[in-house]
Design a protein around this motif. Structure first.
Motif, mmCIF file in Angstrom:
data_model
loop_
_atom_site.group_PDB
_atom_site.id
_atom_site.type_symbol
_atom_site.label_atom_id
_atom_site.label_comp_id
_atom_site.label_asym_id
_atom_site.label_seq_id
_atom_site.Cartn_x
_atom_site.Cartn_y
_atom_site.Cartn_z
ATOM 1 N N MET A 1 0.525 -0.900 0.469
ATOM 2 C CA MET A 1 -0.112 -0.099 -0.065
ATOM 3 C C MET A 1 1.326 1.140 -0.110
ATOM 4 O O MET A 1 0.195 2.244 -0.307
ATOM 5 C CB MET A 1 -0.778 -0.129 1.729
ATOM 6 C CG MET A 1 -1.762 -0.975 1.200
ATOM 7 S SD MET A 1 -2.853 -0.839 2.998
ATOM 8 C CE MET A 1 -4.388 -3.003 3.290
ATOM 9 N N MET A 2 1.740 1.372 0.922
ATOM 10 C CA MET A 2 3.194 2.079 1.150
ATOM 11 C C MET A 2 3.375 2.314 -0.372
ATOM 12 O O MET A 2 3.404 3.862 -0.905
ATOM 13 C CB MET A 2 3.943 2.318 2.335
ATOM 14 C CG MET A 2 3.032 2.009 3.460
ATOM 15 S SD MET A 2 3.581 1.605 4.641
ATOM 16 C CE MET A 2 4.154 3.490 5.911
ATOM 17 N N MET A 3 4.241 1.507 -0.934
ATOM 18 C CA MET A 3 4.533 1.566 -2.737
ATOM 19 C C MET A 3 3.626 2.231 -3.514
ATOM 20 O O MET A 3 3.788 3.313 -3.775
ATOM 21 C CB MET A 3 5.942 0.131 -2.744
ATOM 22 C CG MET A 3 6.350 0.578 -4.158
ATOM 23 S SD MET A 3 7.839 1.245 -3.587
ATOM 24 C CE MET A 3 8.391 0.347 -2.268
ATOM 25 N N VAL A 4 2.643 1.815 -3.243
ATOM 26 C CA VAL A 4 1.774 2.769 -4.311
ATOM 27 C C VAL A 4 0.997 4.024 -4.535
ATOM 28 O O VAL A 4 1.324 5.154 -4.776
ATOM 29 C CB VAL A 4 -0.156 2.228 -4.333
ATOM 30 C CG1 VAL A 4 -0.682 2.521 -4.335
ATOM 31 C CG2 VAL A 4 0.225 0.265 -4.459
ATOM 32 N N LEU A 5 0.811 4.344 -2.411
ATOM 33 C CA LEU A 5 0.886 5.823 -2.347
ATOM 34 C C LEU A 5 1.918 6.634 -2.751
ATOM 35 O O LEU A 5 2.471 8.083 -2.644
ATOM 36 C CB LEU A 5 0.468 5.487 -0.275
ATOM 37 C CG LEU A 5 -0.073 6.781 0.507
ATOM 38 C CD1 LEU A 5 -1.111 7.381 -1.269
ATOM 39 C CD2 LEU A 5 -0.177 6.503 1.367
ATOM 40 N N LEU A 6 3.453 5.840 -2.633
ATOM 41 C CA LEU A 6 4.685 6.498 -2.372
ATOM 42 C C LEU A 6 4.982 7.063 -4.304
ATOM 43 O O LEU A 6 5.186 8.540 -4.766
ATOM 44 C CB LEU A 6 5.904 5.328 -2.028
ATOM 45 C CG LEU A 6 7.064 6.628 -2.945
ATOM 46 C CD1 LEU A 6 7.601 8.247 -1.664
ATOM 47 C CD2 LEU A 6 8.418 5.501 -2.276
ATOM 48 N N PHE A 7 4.885 5.981 -4.986
ATOM 49 C CA PHE A 7 4.300 6.300 -6.677
ATOM 50 C C PHE A 7 3.148 7.876 -6.729
ATOM 51 O O PHE A 7 3.745 8.736 -7.268
ATOM 52 C CB PHE A 7 4.183 4.954 -7.356
ATOM 53 C CG PHE A 7 3.442 5.208 -8.384
ATOM 54 C CD1 PHE A 7 4.837 5.543 -9.402
ATOM 55 C CD2 PHE A 7 2.987 5.358 -9.405
ATOM 56 C CE1 PHE A 7 4.792 5.752 -10.466
ATOM 57 C CE2 PHE A 7 2.700 5.804 -11.000
ATOM 58 C CZ PHE A 7 4.131 5.851 -11.289
ATOM 59 N N ILE A 8 2.198 7.606 -6.239
ATOM 60 C CA ILE A 8 0.611 8.515 -6.158
ATOM 61 C C ILE A 8 1.428 9.715 -6.050
ATOM 62 O O ILE A 8 1.277 10.614 -6.889
ATOM 63 C CB ILE A 8 -0.379 7.851 -6.143
ATOM 64 C CG1 ILE A 8 -0.965 6.974 -6.840
ATOM 65 C CG2 ILE A 8 -1.337 9.223 -6.164
ATOM 66 C CD1 ILE A 8 -2.209 6.149 -6.386
ATOM 67 N N GLY A 9 1.840 9.548 -4.553
ATOM 68 C CA GLY A 9 2.345 11.063 -3.737
ATOM 69 C C GLY A 9 3.405 11.891 -5.315
ATOM 70 O O GLY A 9 3.301 13.424 -5.155
ATOM 71 N N SER A 10 4.219 10.844 -5.684
ATOM 72 C CA SER A 10 4.976 11.615 -5.960
ATOM 73 C C SER A 10 5.274 11.991 -7.222
ATOM 74 O O SER A 10 5.495 12.955 -7.876
ATOM 75 C CB SER A 10 6.968 10.669 -6.258
ATOM 76 O OG SER A 10 6.532 9.577 -7.012
ATOM 77 N N MET A 11 4.835 11.523 -7.913
ATOM 78 C CA MET A 11 4.079 11.626 -8.995
ATOM 79 C C MET A 11 2.814 13.090 -9.242
ATOM 80 O O MET A 11 3.044 13.823 -10.287
ATOM 81 C CB MET A 11 3.038 10.169 -10.089
ATOM 82 C CG MET A 11 3.596 9.242 -10.848
ATOM 83 S SD MET A 11 5.102 10.345 -11.560
ATOM 84 C CE MET A 11 3.611 10.538 -13.172
ATOM 85 N N THR A 12 2.040 13.177 -8.926
ATOM 86 C CA THR A 12 1.600 14.411 -8.313
ATOM 87 C C THR A 12 2.103 16.119 -7.618
ATOM 88 O O THR A 12 1.559 16.722 -8.196
ATOM 89 C CB THR A 12 0.603 14.404 -6.637
ATOM 90 O OG1 THR A 12 -0.472 13.213 -6.739
ATOM 91 C CG2 THR A 12 -0.459 15.204 -6.850
ATOM 92 N N MET A 13 3.239 15.232 -6.979
ATOM 93 C CA MET A 13 4.347 17.076 -6.748
ATOM 94 C C MET A 13 4.738 16.889 -7.722
ATOM 95 O O MET A 13 5.069 17.927 -8.299
ATOM 96 C CB MET A 13 5.164 16.397 -5.498
ATOM 97 C CG MET A 13 6.370 16.681 -4.819
ATOM 98 S SD MET A 13 7.042 16.045 -3.537
ATOM 99 C CE MET A 13 7.818 14.952 -4.173
ATOM 100 N N PHE A 14 5.165 16.273 -8.672
ATOM 101 C CA PHE A 14 5.917 16.520 -9.610
ATOM 102 C C PHE A 14 5.033 17.201 -10.860
ATOM 103 O O PHE A 14 5.007 17.764 -11.646
ATOM 104 C CB PHE A 14 6.364 15.548 -10.862
ATOM 105 C CG PHE A 14 6.797 15.552 -11.997
ATOM 106 C CD1 PHE A 14 7.775 16.070 -12.086
ATOM 107 C CD2 PHE A 14 6.601 14.651 -13.239
ATOM 108 C CE1 PHE A 14 9.081 16.960 -13.254
ATOM 109 C CE2 PHE A 14 7.181 15.123 -14.235
ATOM 110 C CZ PHE A 14 8.090 15.886 -14.081
ATOM 111 N N MET A 15 4.016 16.750 -11.088
ATOM 112 C CA MET A 15 2.657 16.942 -12.519
ATOM 113 C C MET A 15 2.359 18.961 -11.770
ATOM 114 O O MET A 15 2.378 19.521 -12.679
ATOM 115 C CB MET A 15 1.488 16.072 -11.878
ATOM 116 C CG MET A 15 0.788 16.458 -13.117
ATOM 117 S SD MET A 15 -0.656 17.770 -12.283
ATOM 118 C CE MET A 15 -1.751 15.987 -10.879
#
Length: 557
Positions: free
Chosen positions: A226-240
């Protein structure tokens, strides 16, 4: 202040208080309201109350000409009350009450200026947040498997249970909608249709941080996948969001995308397991983001409600105090040393550098930090250095003393808040051991981002009209990779169209024809017939008598 000192007391004594108030007792079923008071909830409440008090003080002057000012203040009060209920609830039911209260009142505040744009923005905000509300309702249903809805009892103990994992997934989805992570990001810039004091409150310490706060509470039961998925989504949101803000020209939308970027950062560091750092950044971010919106509000107020940064320029000569506060808050957002943003942001980047994560995460974190500095300096270039493109006849002056007072009080906290919170919150200091180049990486990224931000501003001023390709690229990035279009036309559009067809063809169509209207017409027709019948007309009476006799003869024969 009282909440803040209580929080310090709880922190020193390392204690929590459960207050249970029994509402109803029926046989052996007890319905009670539970409140959790610990250092985290008290500290967060003190910040929410402090910022909201400044916002209400600011609103008195900002909304001065508004006929519905008491209603506006009451809405803000309800908003803060919903947030309070959410913060101190260890119970899923009362969290839902606060959560839904936030969603409902935010809709009322977004559509406060009643026009088409506000209505559309309010609708997308409400519909996106409904997904999170449904997820919370489903998690409440899953929690019936346990003895109580007080989730704190089961977080660590039932961590590997299937039911708890399902509840965690639903809570993550709910938090993603409220904190506007990909793919639910489109509502956050749209919510800028609300008045500026609302934006200041919503984007600093209330609505968008509710999702992050809920995940901080649920951090113990999140497993690695769960944390790995959340890390990916969070980092993509931050970049976008960071990329989008570099191509946006609406002042409030730039600051909104900046909030989205910081929310991605909070989610990412939370999913690495450092929930204390996520909470620390949440508090420091609340301070400088509220101040940024207040300064933006003052600029918009003076520029006759113009929000386009291309019209602003050389504002430092006309609005010196507002611009000074704006710059200090912006530099705090960049993580300039010894302002409040630096303490949380720099620590987050250094802790990340010490983690055993892949190269992608490392690059995207530092790249997003660079983009933050880039859009900040671009904003500063357009508003402070660039040429003034507003009306030739104008009167820009700082006469709004209430607005300036509230901004100055917040500025004081922006300067001292980070160091104060660091000394208070982090009982044991983090031991950072990094090579010199990695240690200097954050500073290098800040300097590089500042340089690129200024260069991009000069480039876009020269080429944005000439080059169609640059214009298309700019539009694609400022629309957050076409996310608002996808979330409106793909997700909401078809359901709303189906609702329209159902309403026209069934509710206002066949059901109306065969149901209520048909019944009404038949009753009118029958009553008209009987009215003629009962007019005591002798001829009709004799005809009916004859028919009655014939009927009797037929029946008996």
């Amino acid at each position: 202040m009282s909440f803040f000192f209580l929080s310090l007391n709880f922190m020193i004594l390392d204690q929590s208080i459960f207050i249970e108030y029994e509402l109803l007792n029926l046989n052996y079923n007890s319905i009670s309201m539970v409140f959790l008071l610990d250092w985290m909830s008290m500290l967060f409440m003190s910040f929410v109350l402090f910022i909201s008090s400044m916002v209400i003080f600011y609103s008195e002057e900002y909304m001065m000409g508004d006929l519905n000012l008491p209603r506006f203040i009451m809405l803000i009060f309800m908003f803060v009350l919903s947030m309070m209920l959410m913060i101190i609830s260890p119970n899923m039911i009362s969290i839902l009450l606060g959560w839904d209260g936030l969603g409902l009142v935010s809709y009322c505040l977004v559509i406060y200026y009643q026009n088409q744009k506000s209505s559309n923005a309010g609708m997308i905000t409400a519909l996106t947040n409904r997904i999170g509300d449904v997820m919370l309702l489903m998690s409440i249903v899953w929690m019936i498997n346990y003895g109580s809805w007080n989730f704190l009892y089961y977080l660590e103990f039932m961590k590997n249970d299937f039911c708890m994992q399902m509840i965690s997934i639903m809570v993550i989805l709910a938090s993603m909608t409220k904190s506007a992570q990909i793919p639910f990001s489109s509502w956050l810039p749209a919510a800028m249709a609300a008045p500026t004091p609302v934006s200041s409150l919503v984007h600093s310490s209330t609505l968008v941080t509710a999702g992050v706060y809920l995940l901080i509470r649920f951090n113990e039961c999140l497993n690695s996948s769960m944390m790995m998925v959340l890390l990916f989504i969070g980092s993509m949101t931050m970049f976008m969001a960071g990329l989008g803000a570099n191509f946006e020209f609406d002042l409030k939308k730039i600051i909104a995308l900046s909030t989205l970027s910081q929310l991605g950062l909070m989610m990412s560091i939370l999913s690495i397991g450092e929930y204390n750092l996520a909470f620390f950044h949440l508090l420091t971010h609340a301070l400088f983001k509220a101040t940024l919106f207040m300064c933006a509000g003052n600029m918009i107020h003076n520029l006759m409600n113009c929000q386009d940064i291309r019209y602003m320029g050389n504002l430092i000569t006309n609005l010196p105090l507002t611009c000074t506060i704006f710059n200090i808050s912006n530099l705090s957002l960049c993580g300039l040393p010894f302002l409040s943003g630096f303490y949380s942001k720099d620590l987050i980047l250094e802790i990340l550098s010490m983690q055993h994560l892949n190269f992608y995460i490392y690059v995207i974190f530092f790249l997003s930090t660079g983009l933050t500095v880039m859009y900040t300096f671009r904003l500063m270039y357009y508003s402070m250095i660039g040429s003034f493109n507003f009306y030739s006849l104008n009167l820009l002056e700082e006469t709004s003393f209430k607005m300036l007072k509230s901004m100055l009080v917040l500025l004081f906290m922006v300067i001292i808040g980070g160091s104060m919170l660091m000394w208070l919150m982090l009982k044991t200091p983090y031991f950072i051991c990094l090579p010199f180049l990695m240690k200097m990486m954050a500073l290098v990224v800040i300097v590089l981002g500042a340089f690129l931000g200024l260069e991009l501003s000069k480039f876009s001023l020269n080429y944005e009209i000439k080059s169609i390709k640059f214009l298309k690229l700019s539009l694609f990035f400022s629309l957050m990779w076409n996310m608002p279009i996808l979330s409106t036309f793909m997700m909401n559009y078809y359901f709303l169209m189906m609702g329209k067809l159902y309403y026209k063809n069934l509710d206002q169509g066949w059901l109306e024809y065969l149901g209520s209207q048909n019944l009404y017409k038949n009753l009118i027709m029958k009553s008209n017939f009987f009215q003629i019948l009962f007019n005591n007309n002798l001829k009709i009476y004799l005809i009916i008598l004859l028919m009655w006799v014939i009927f009797l003869i037929i029946m008996y024969i």
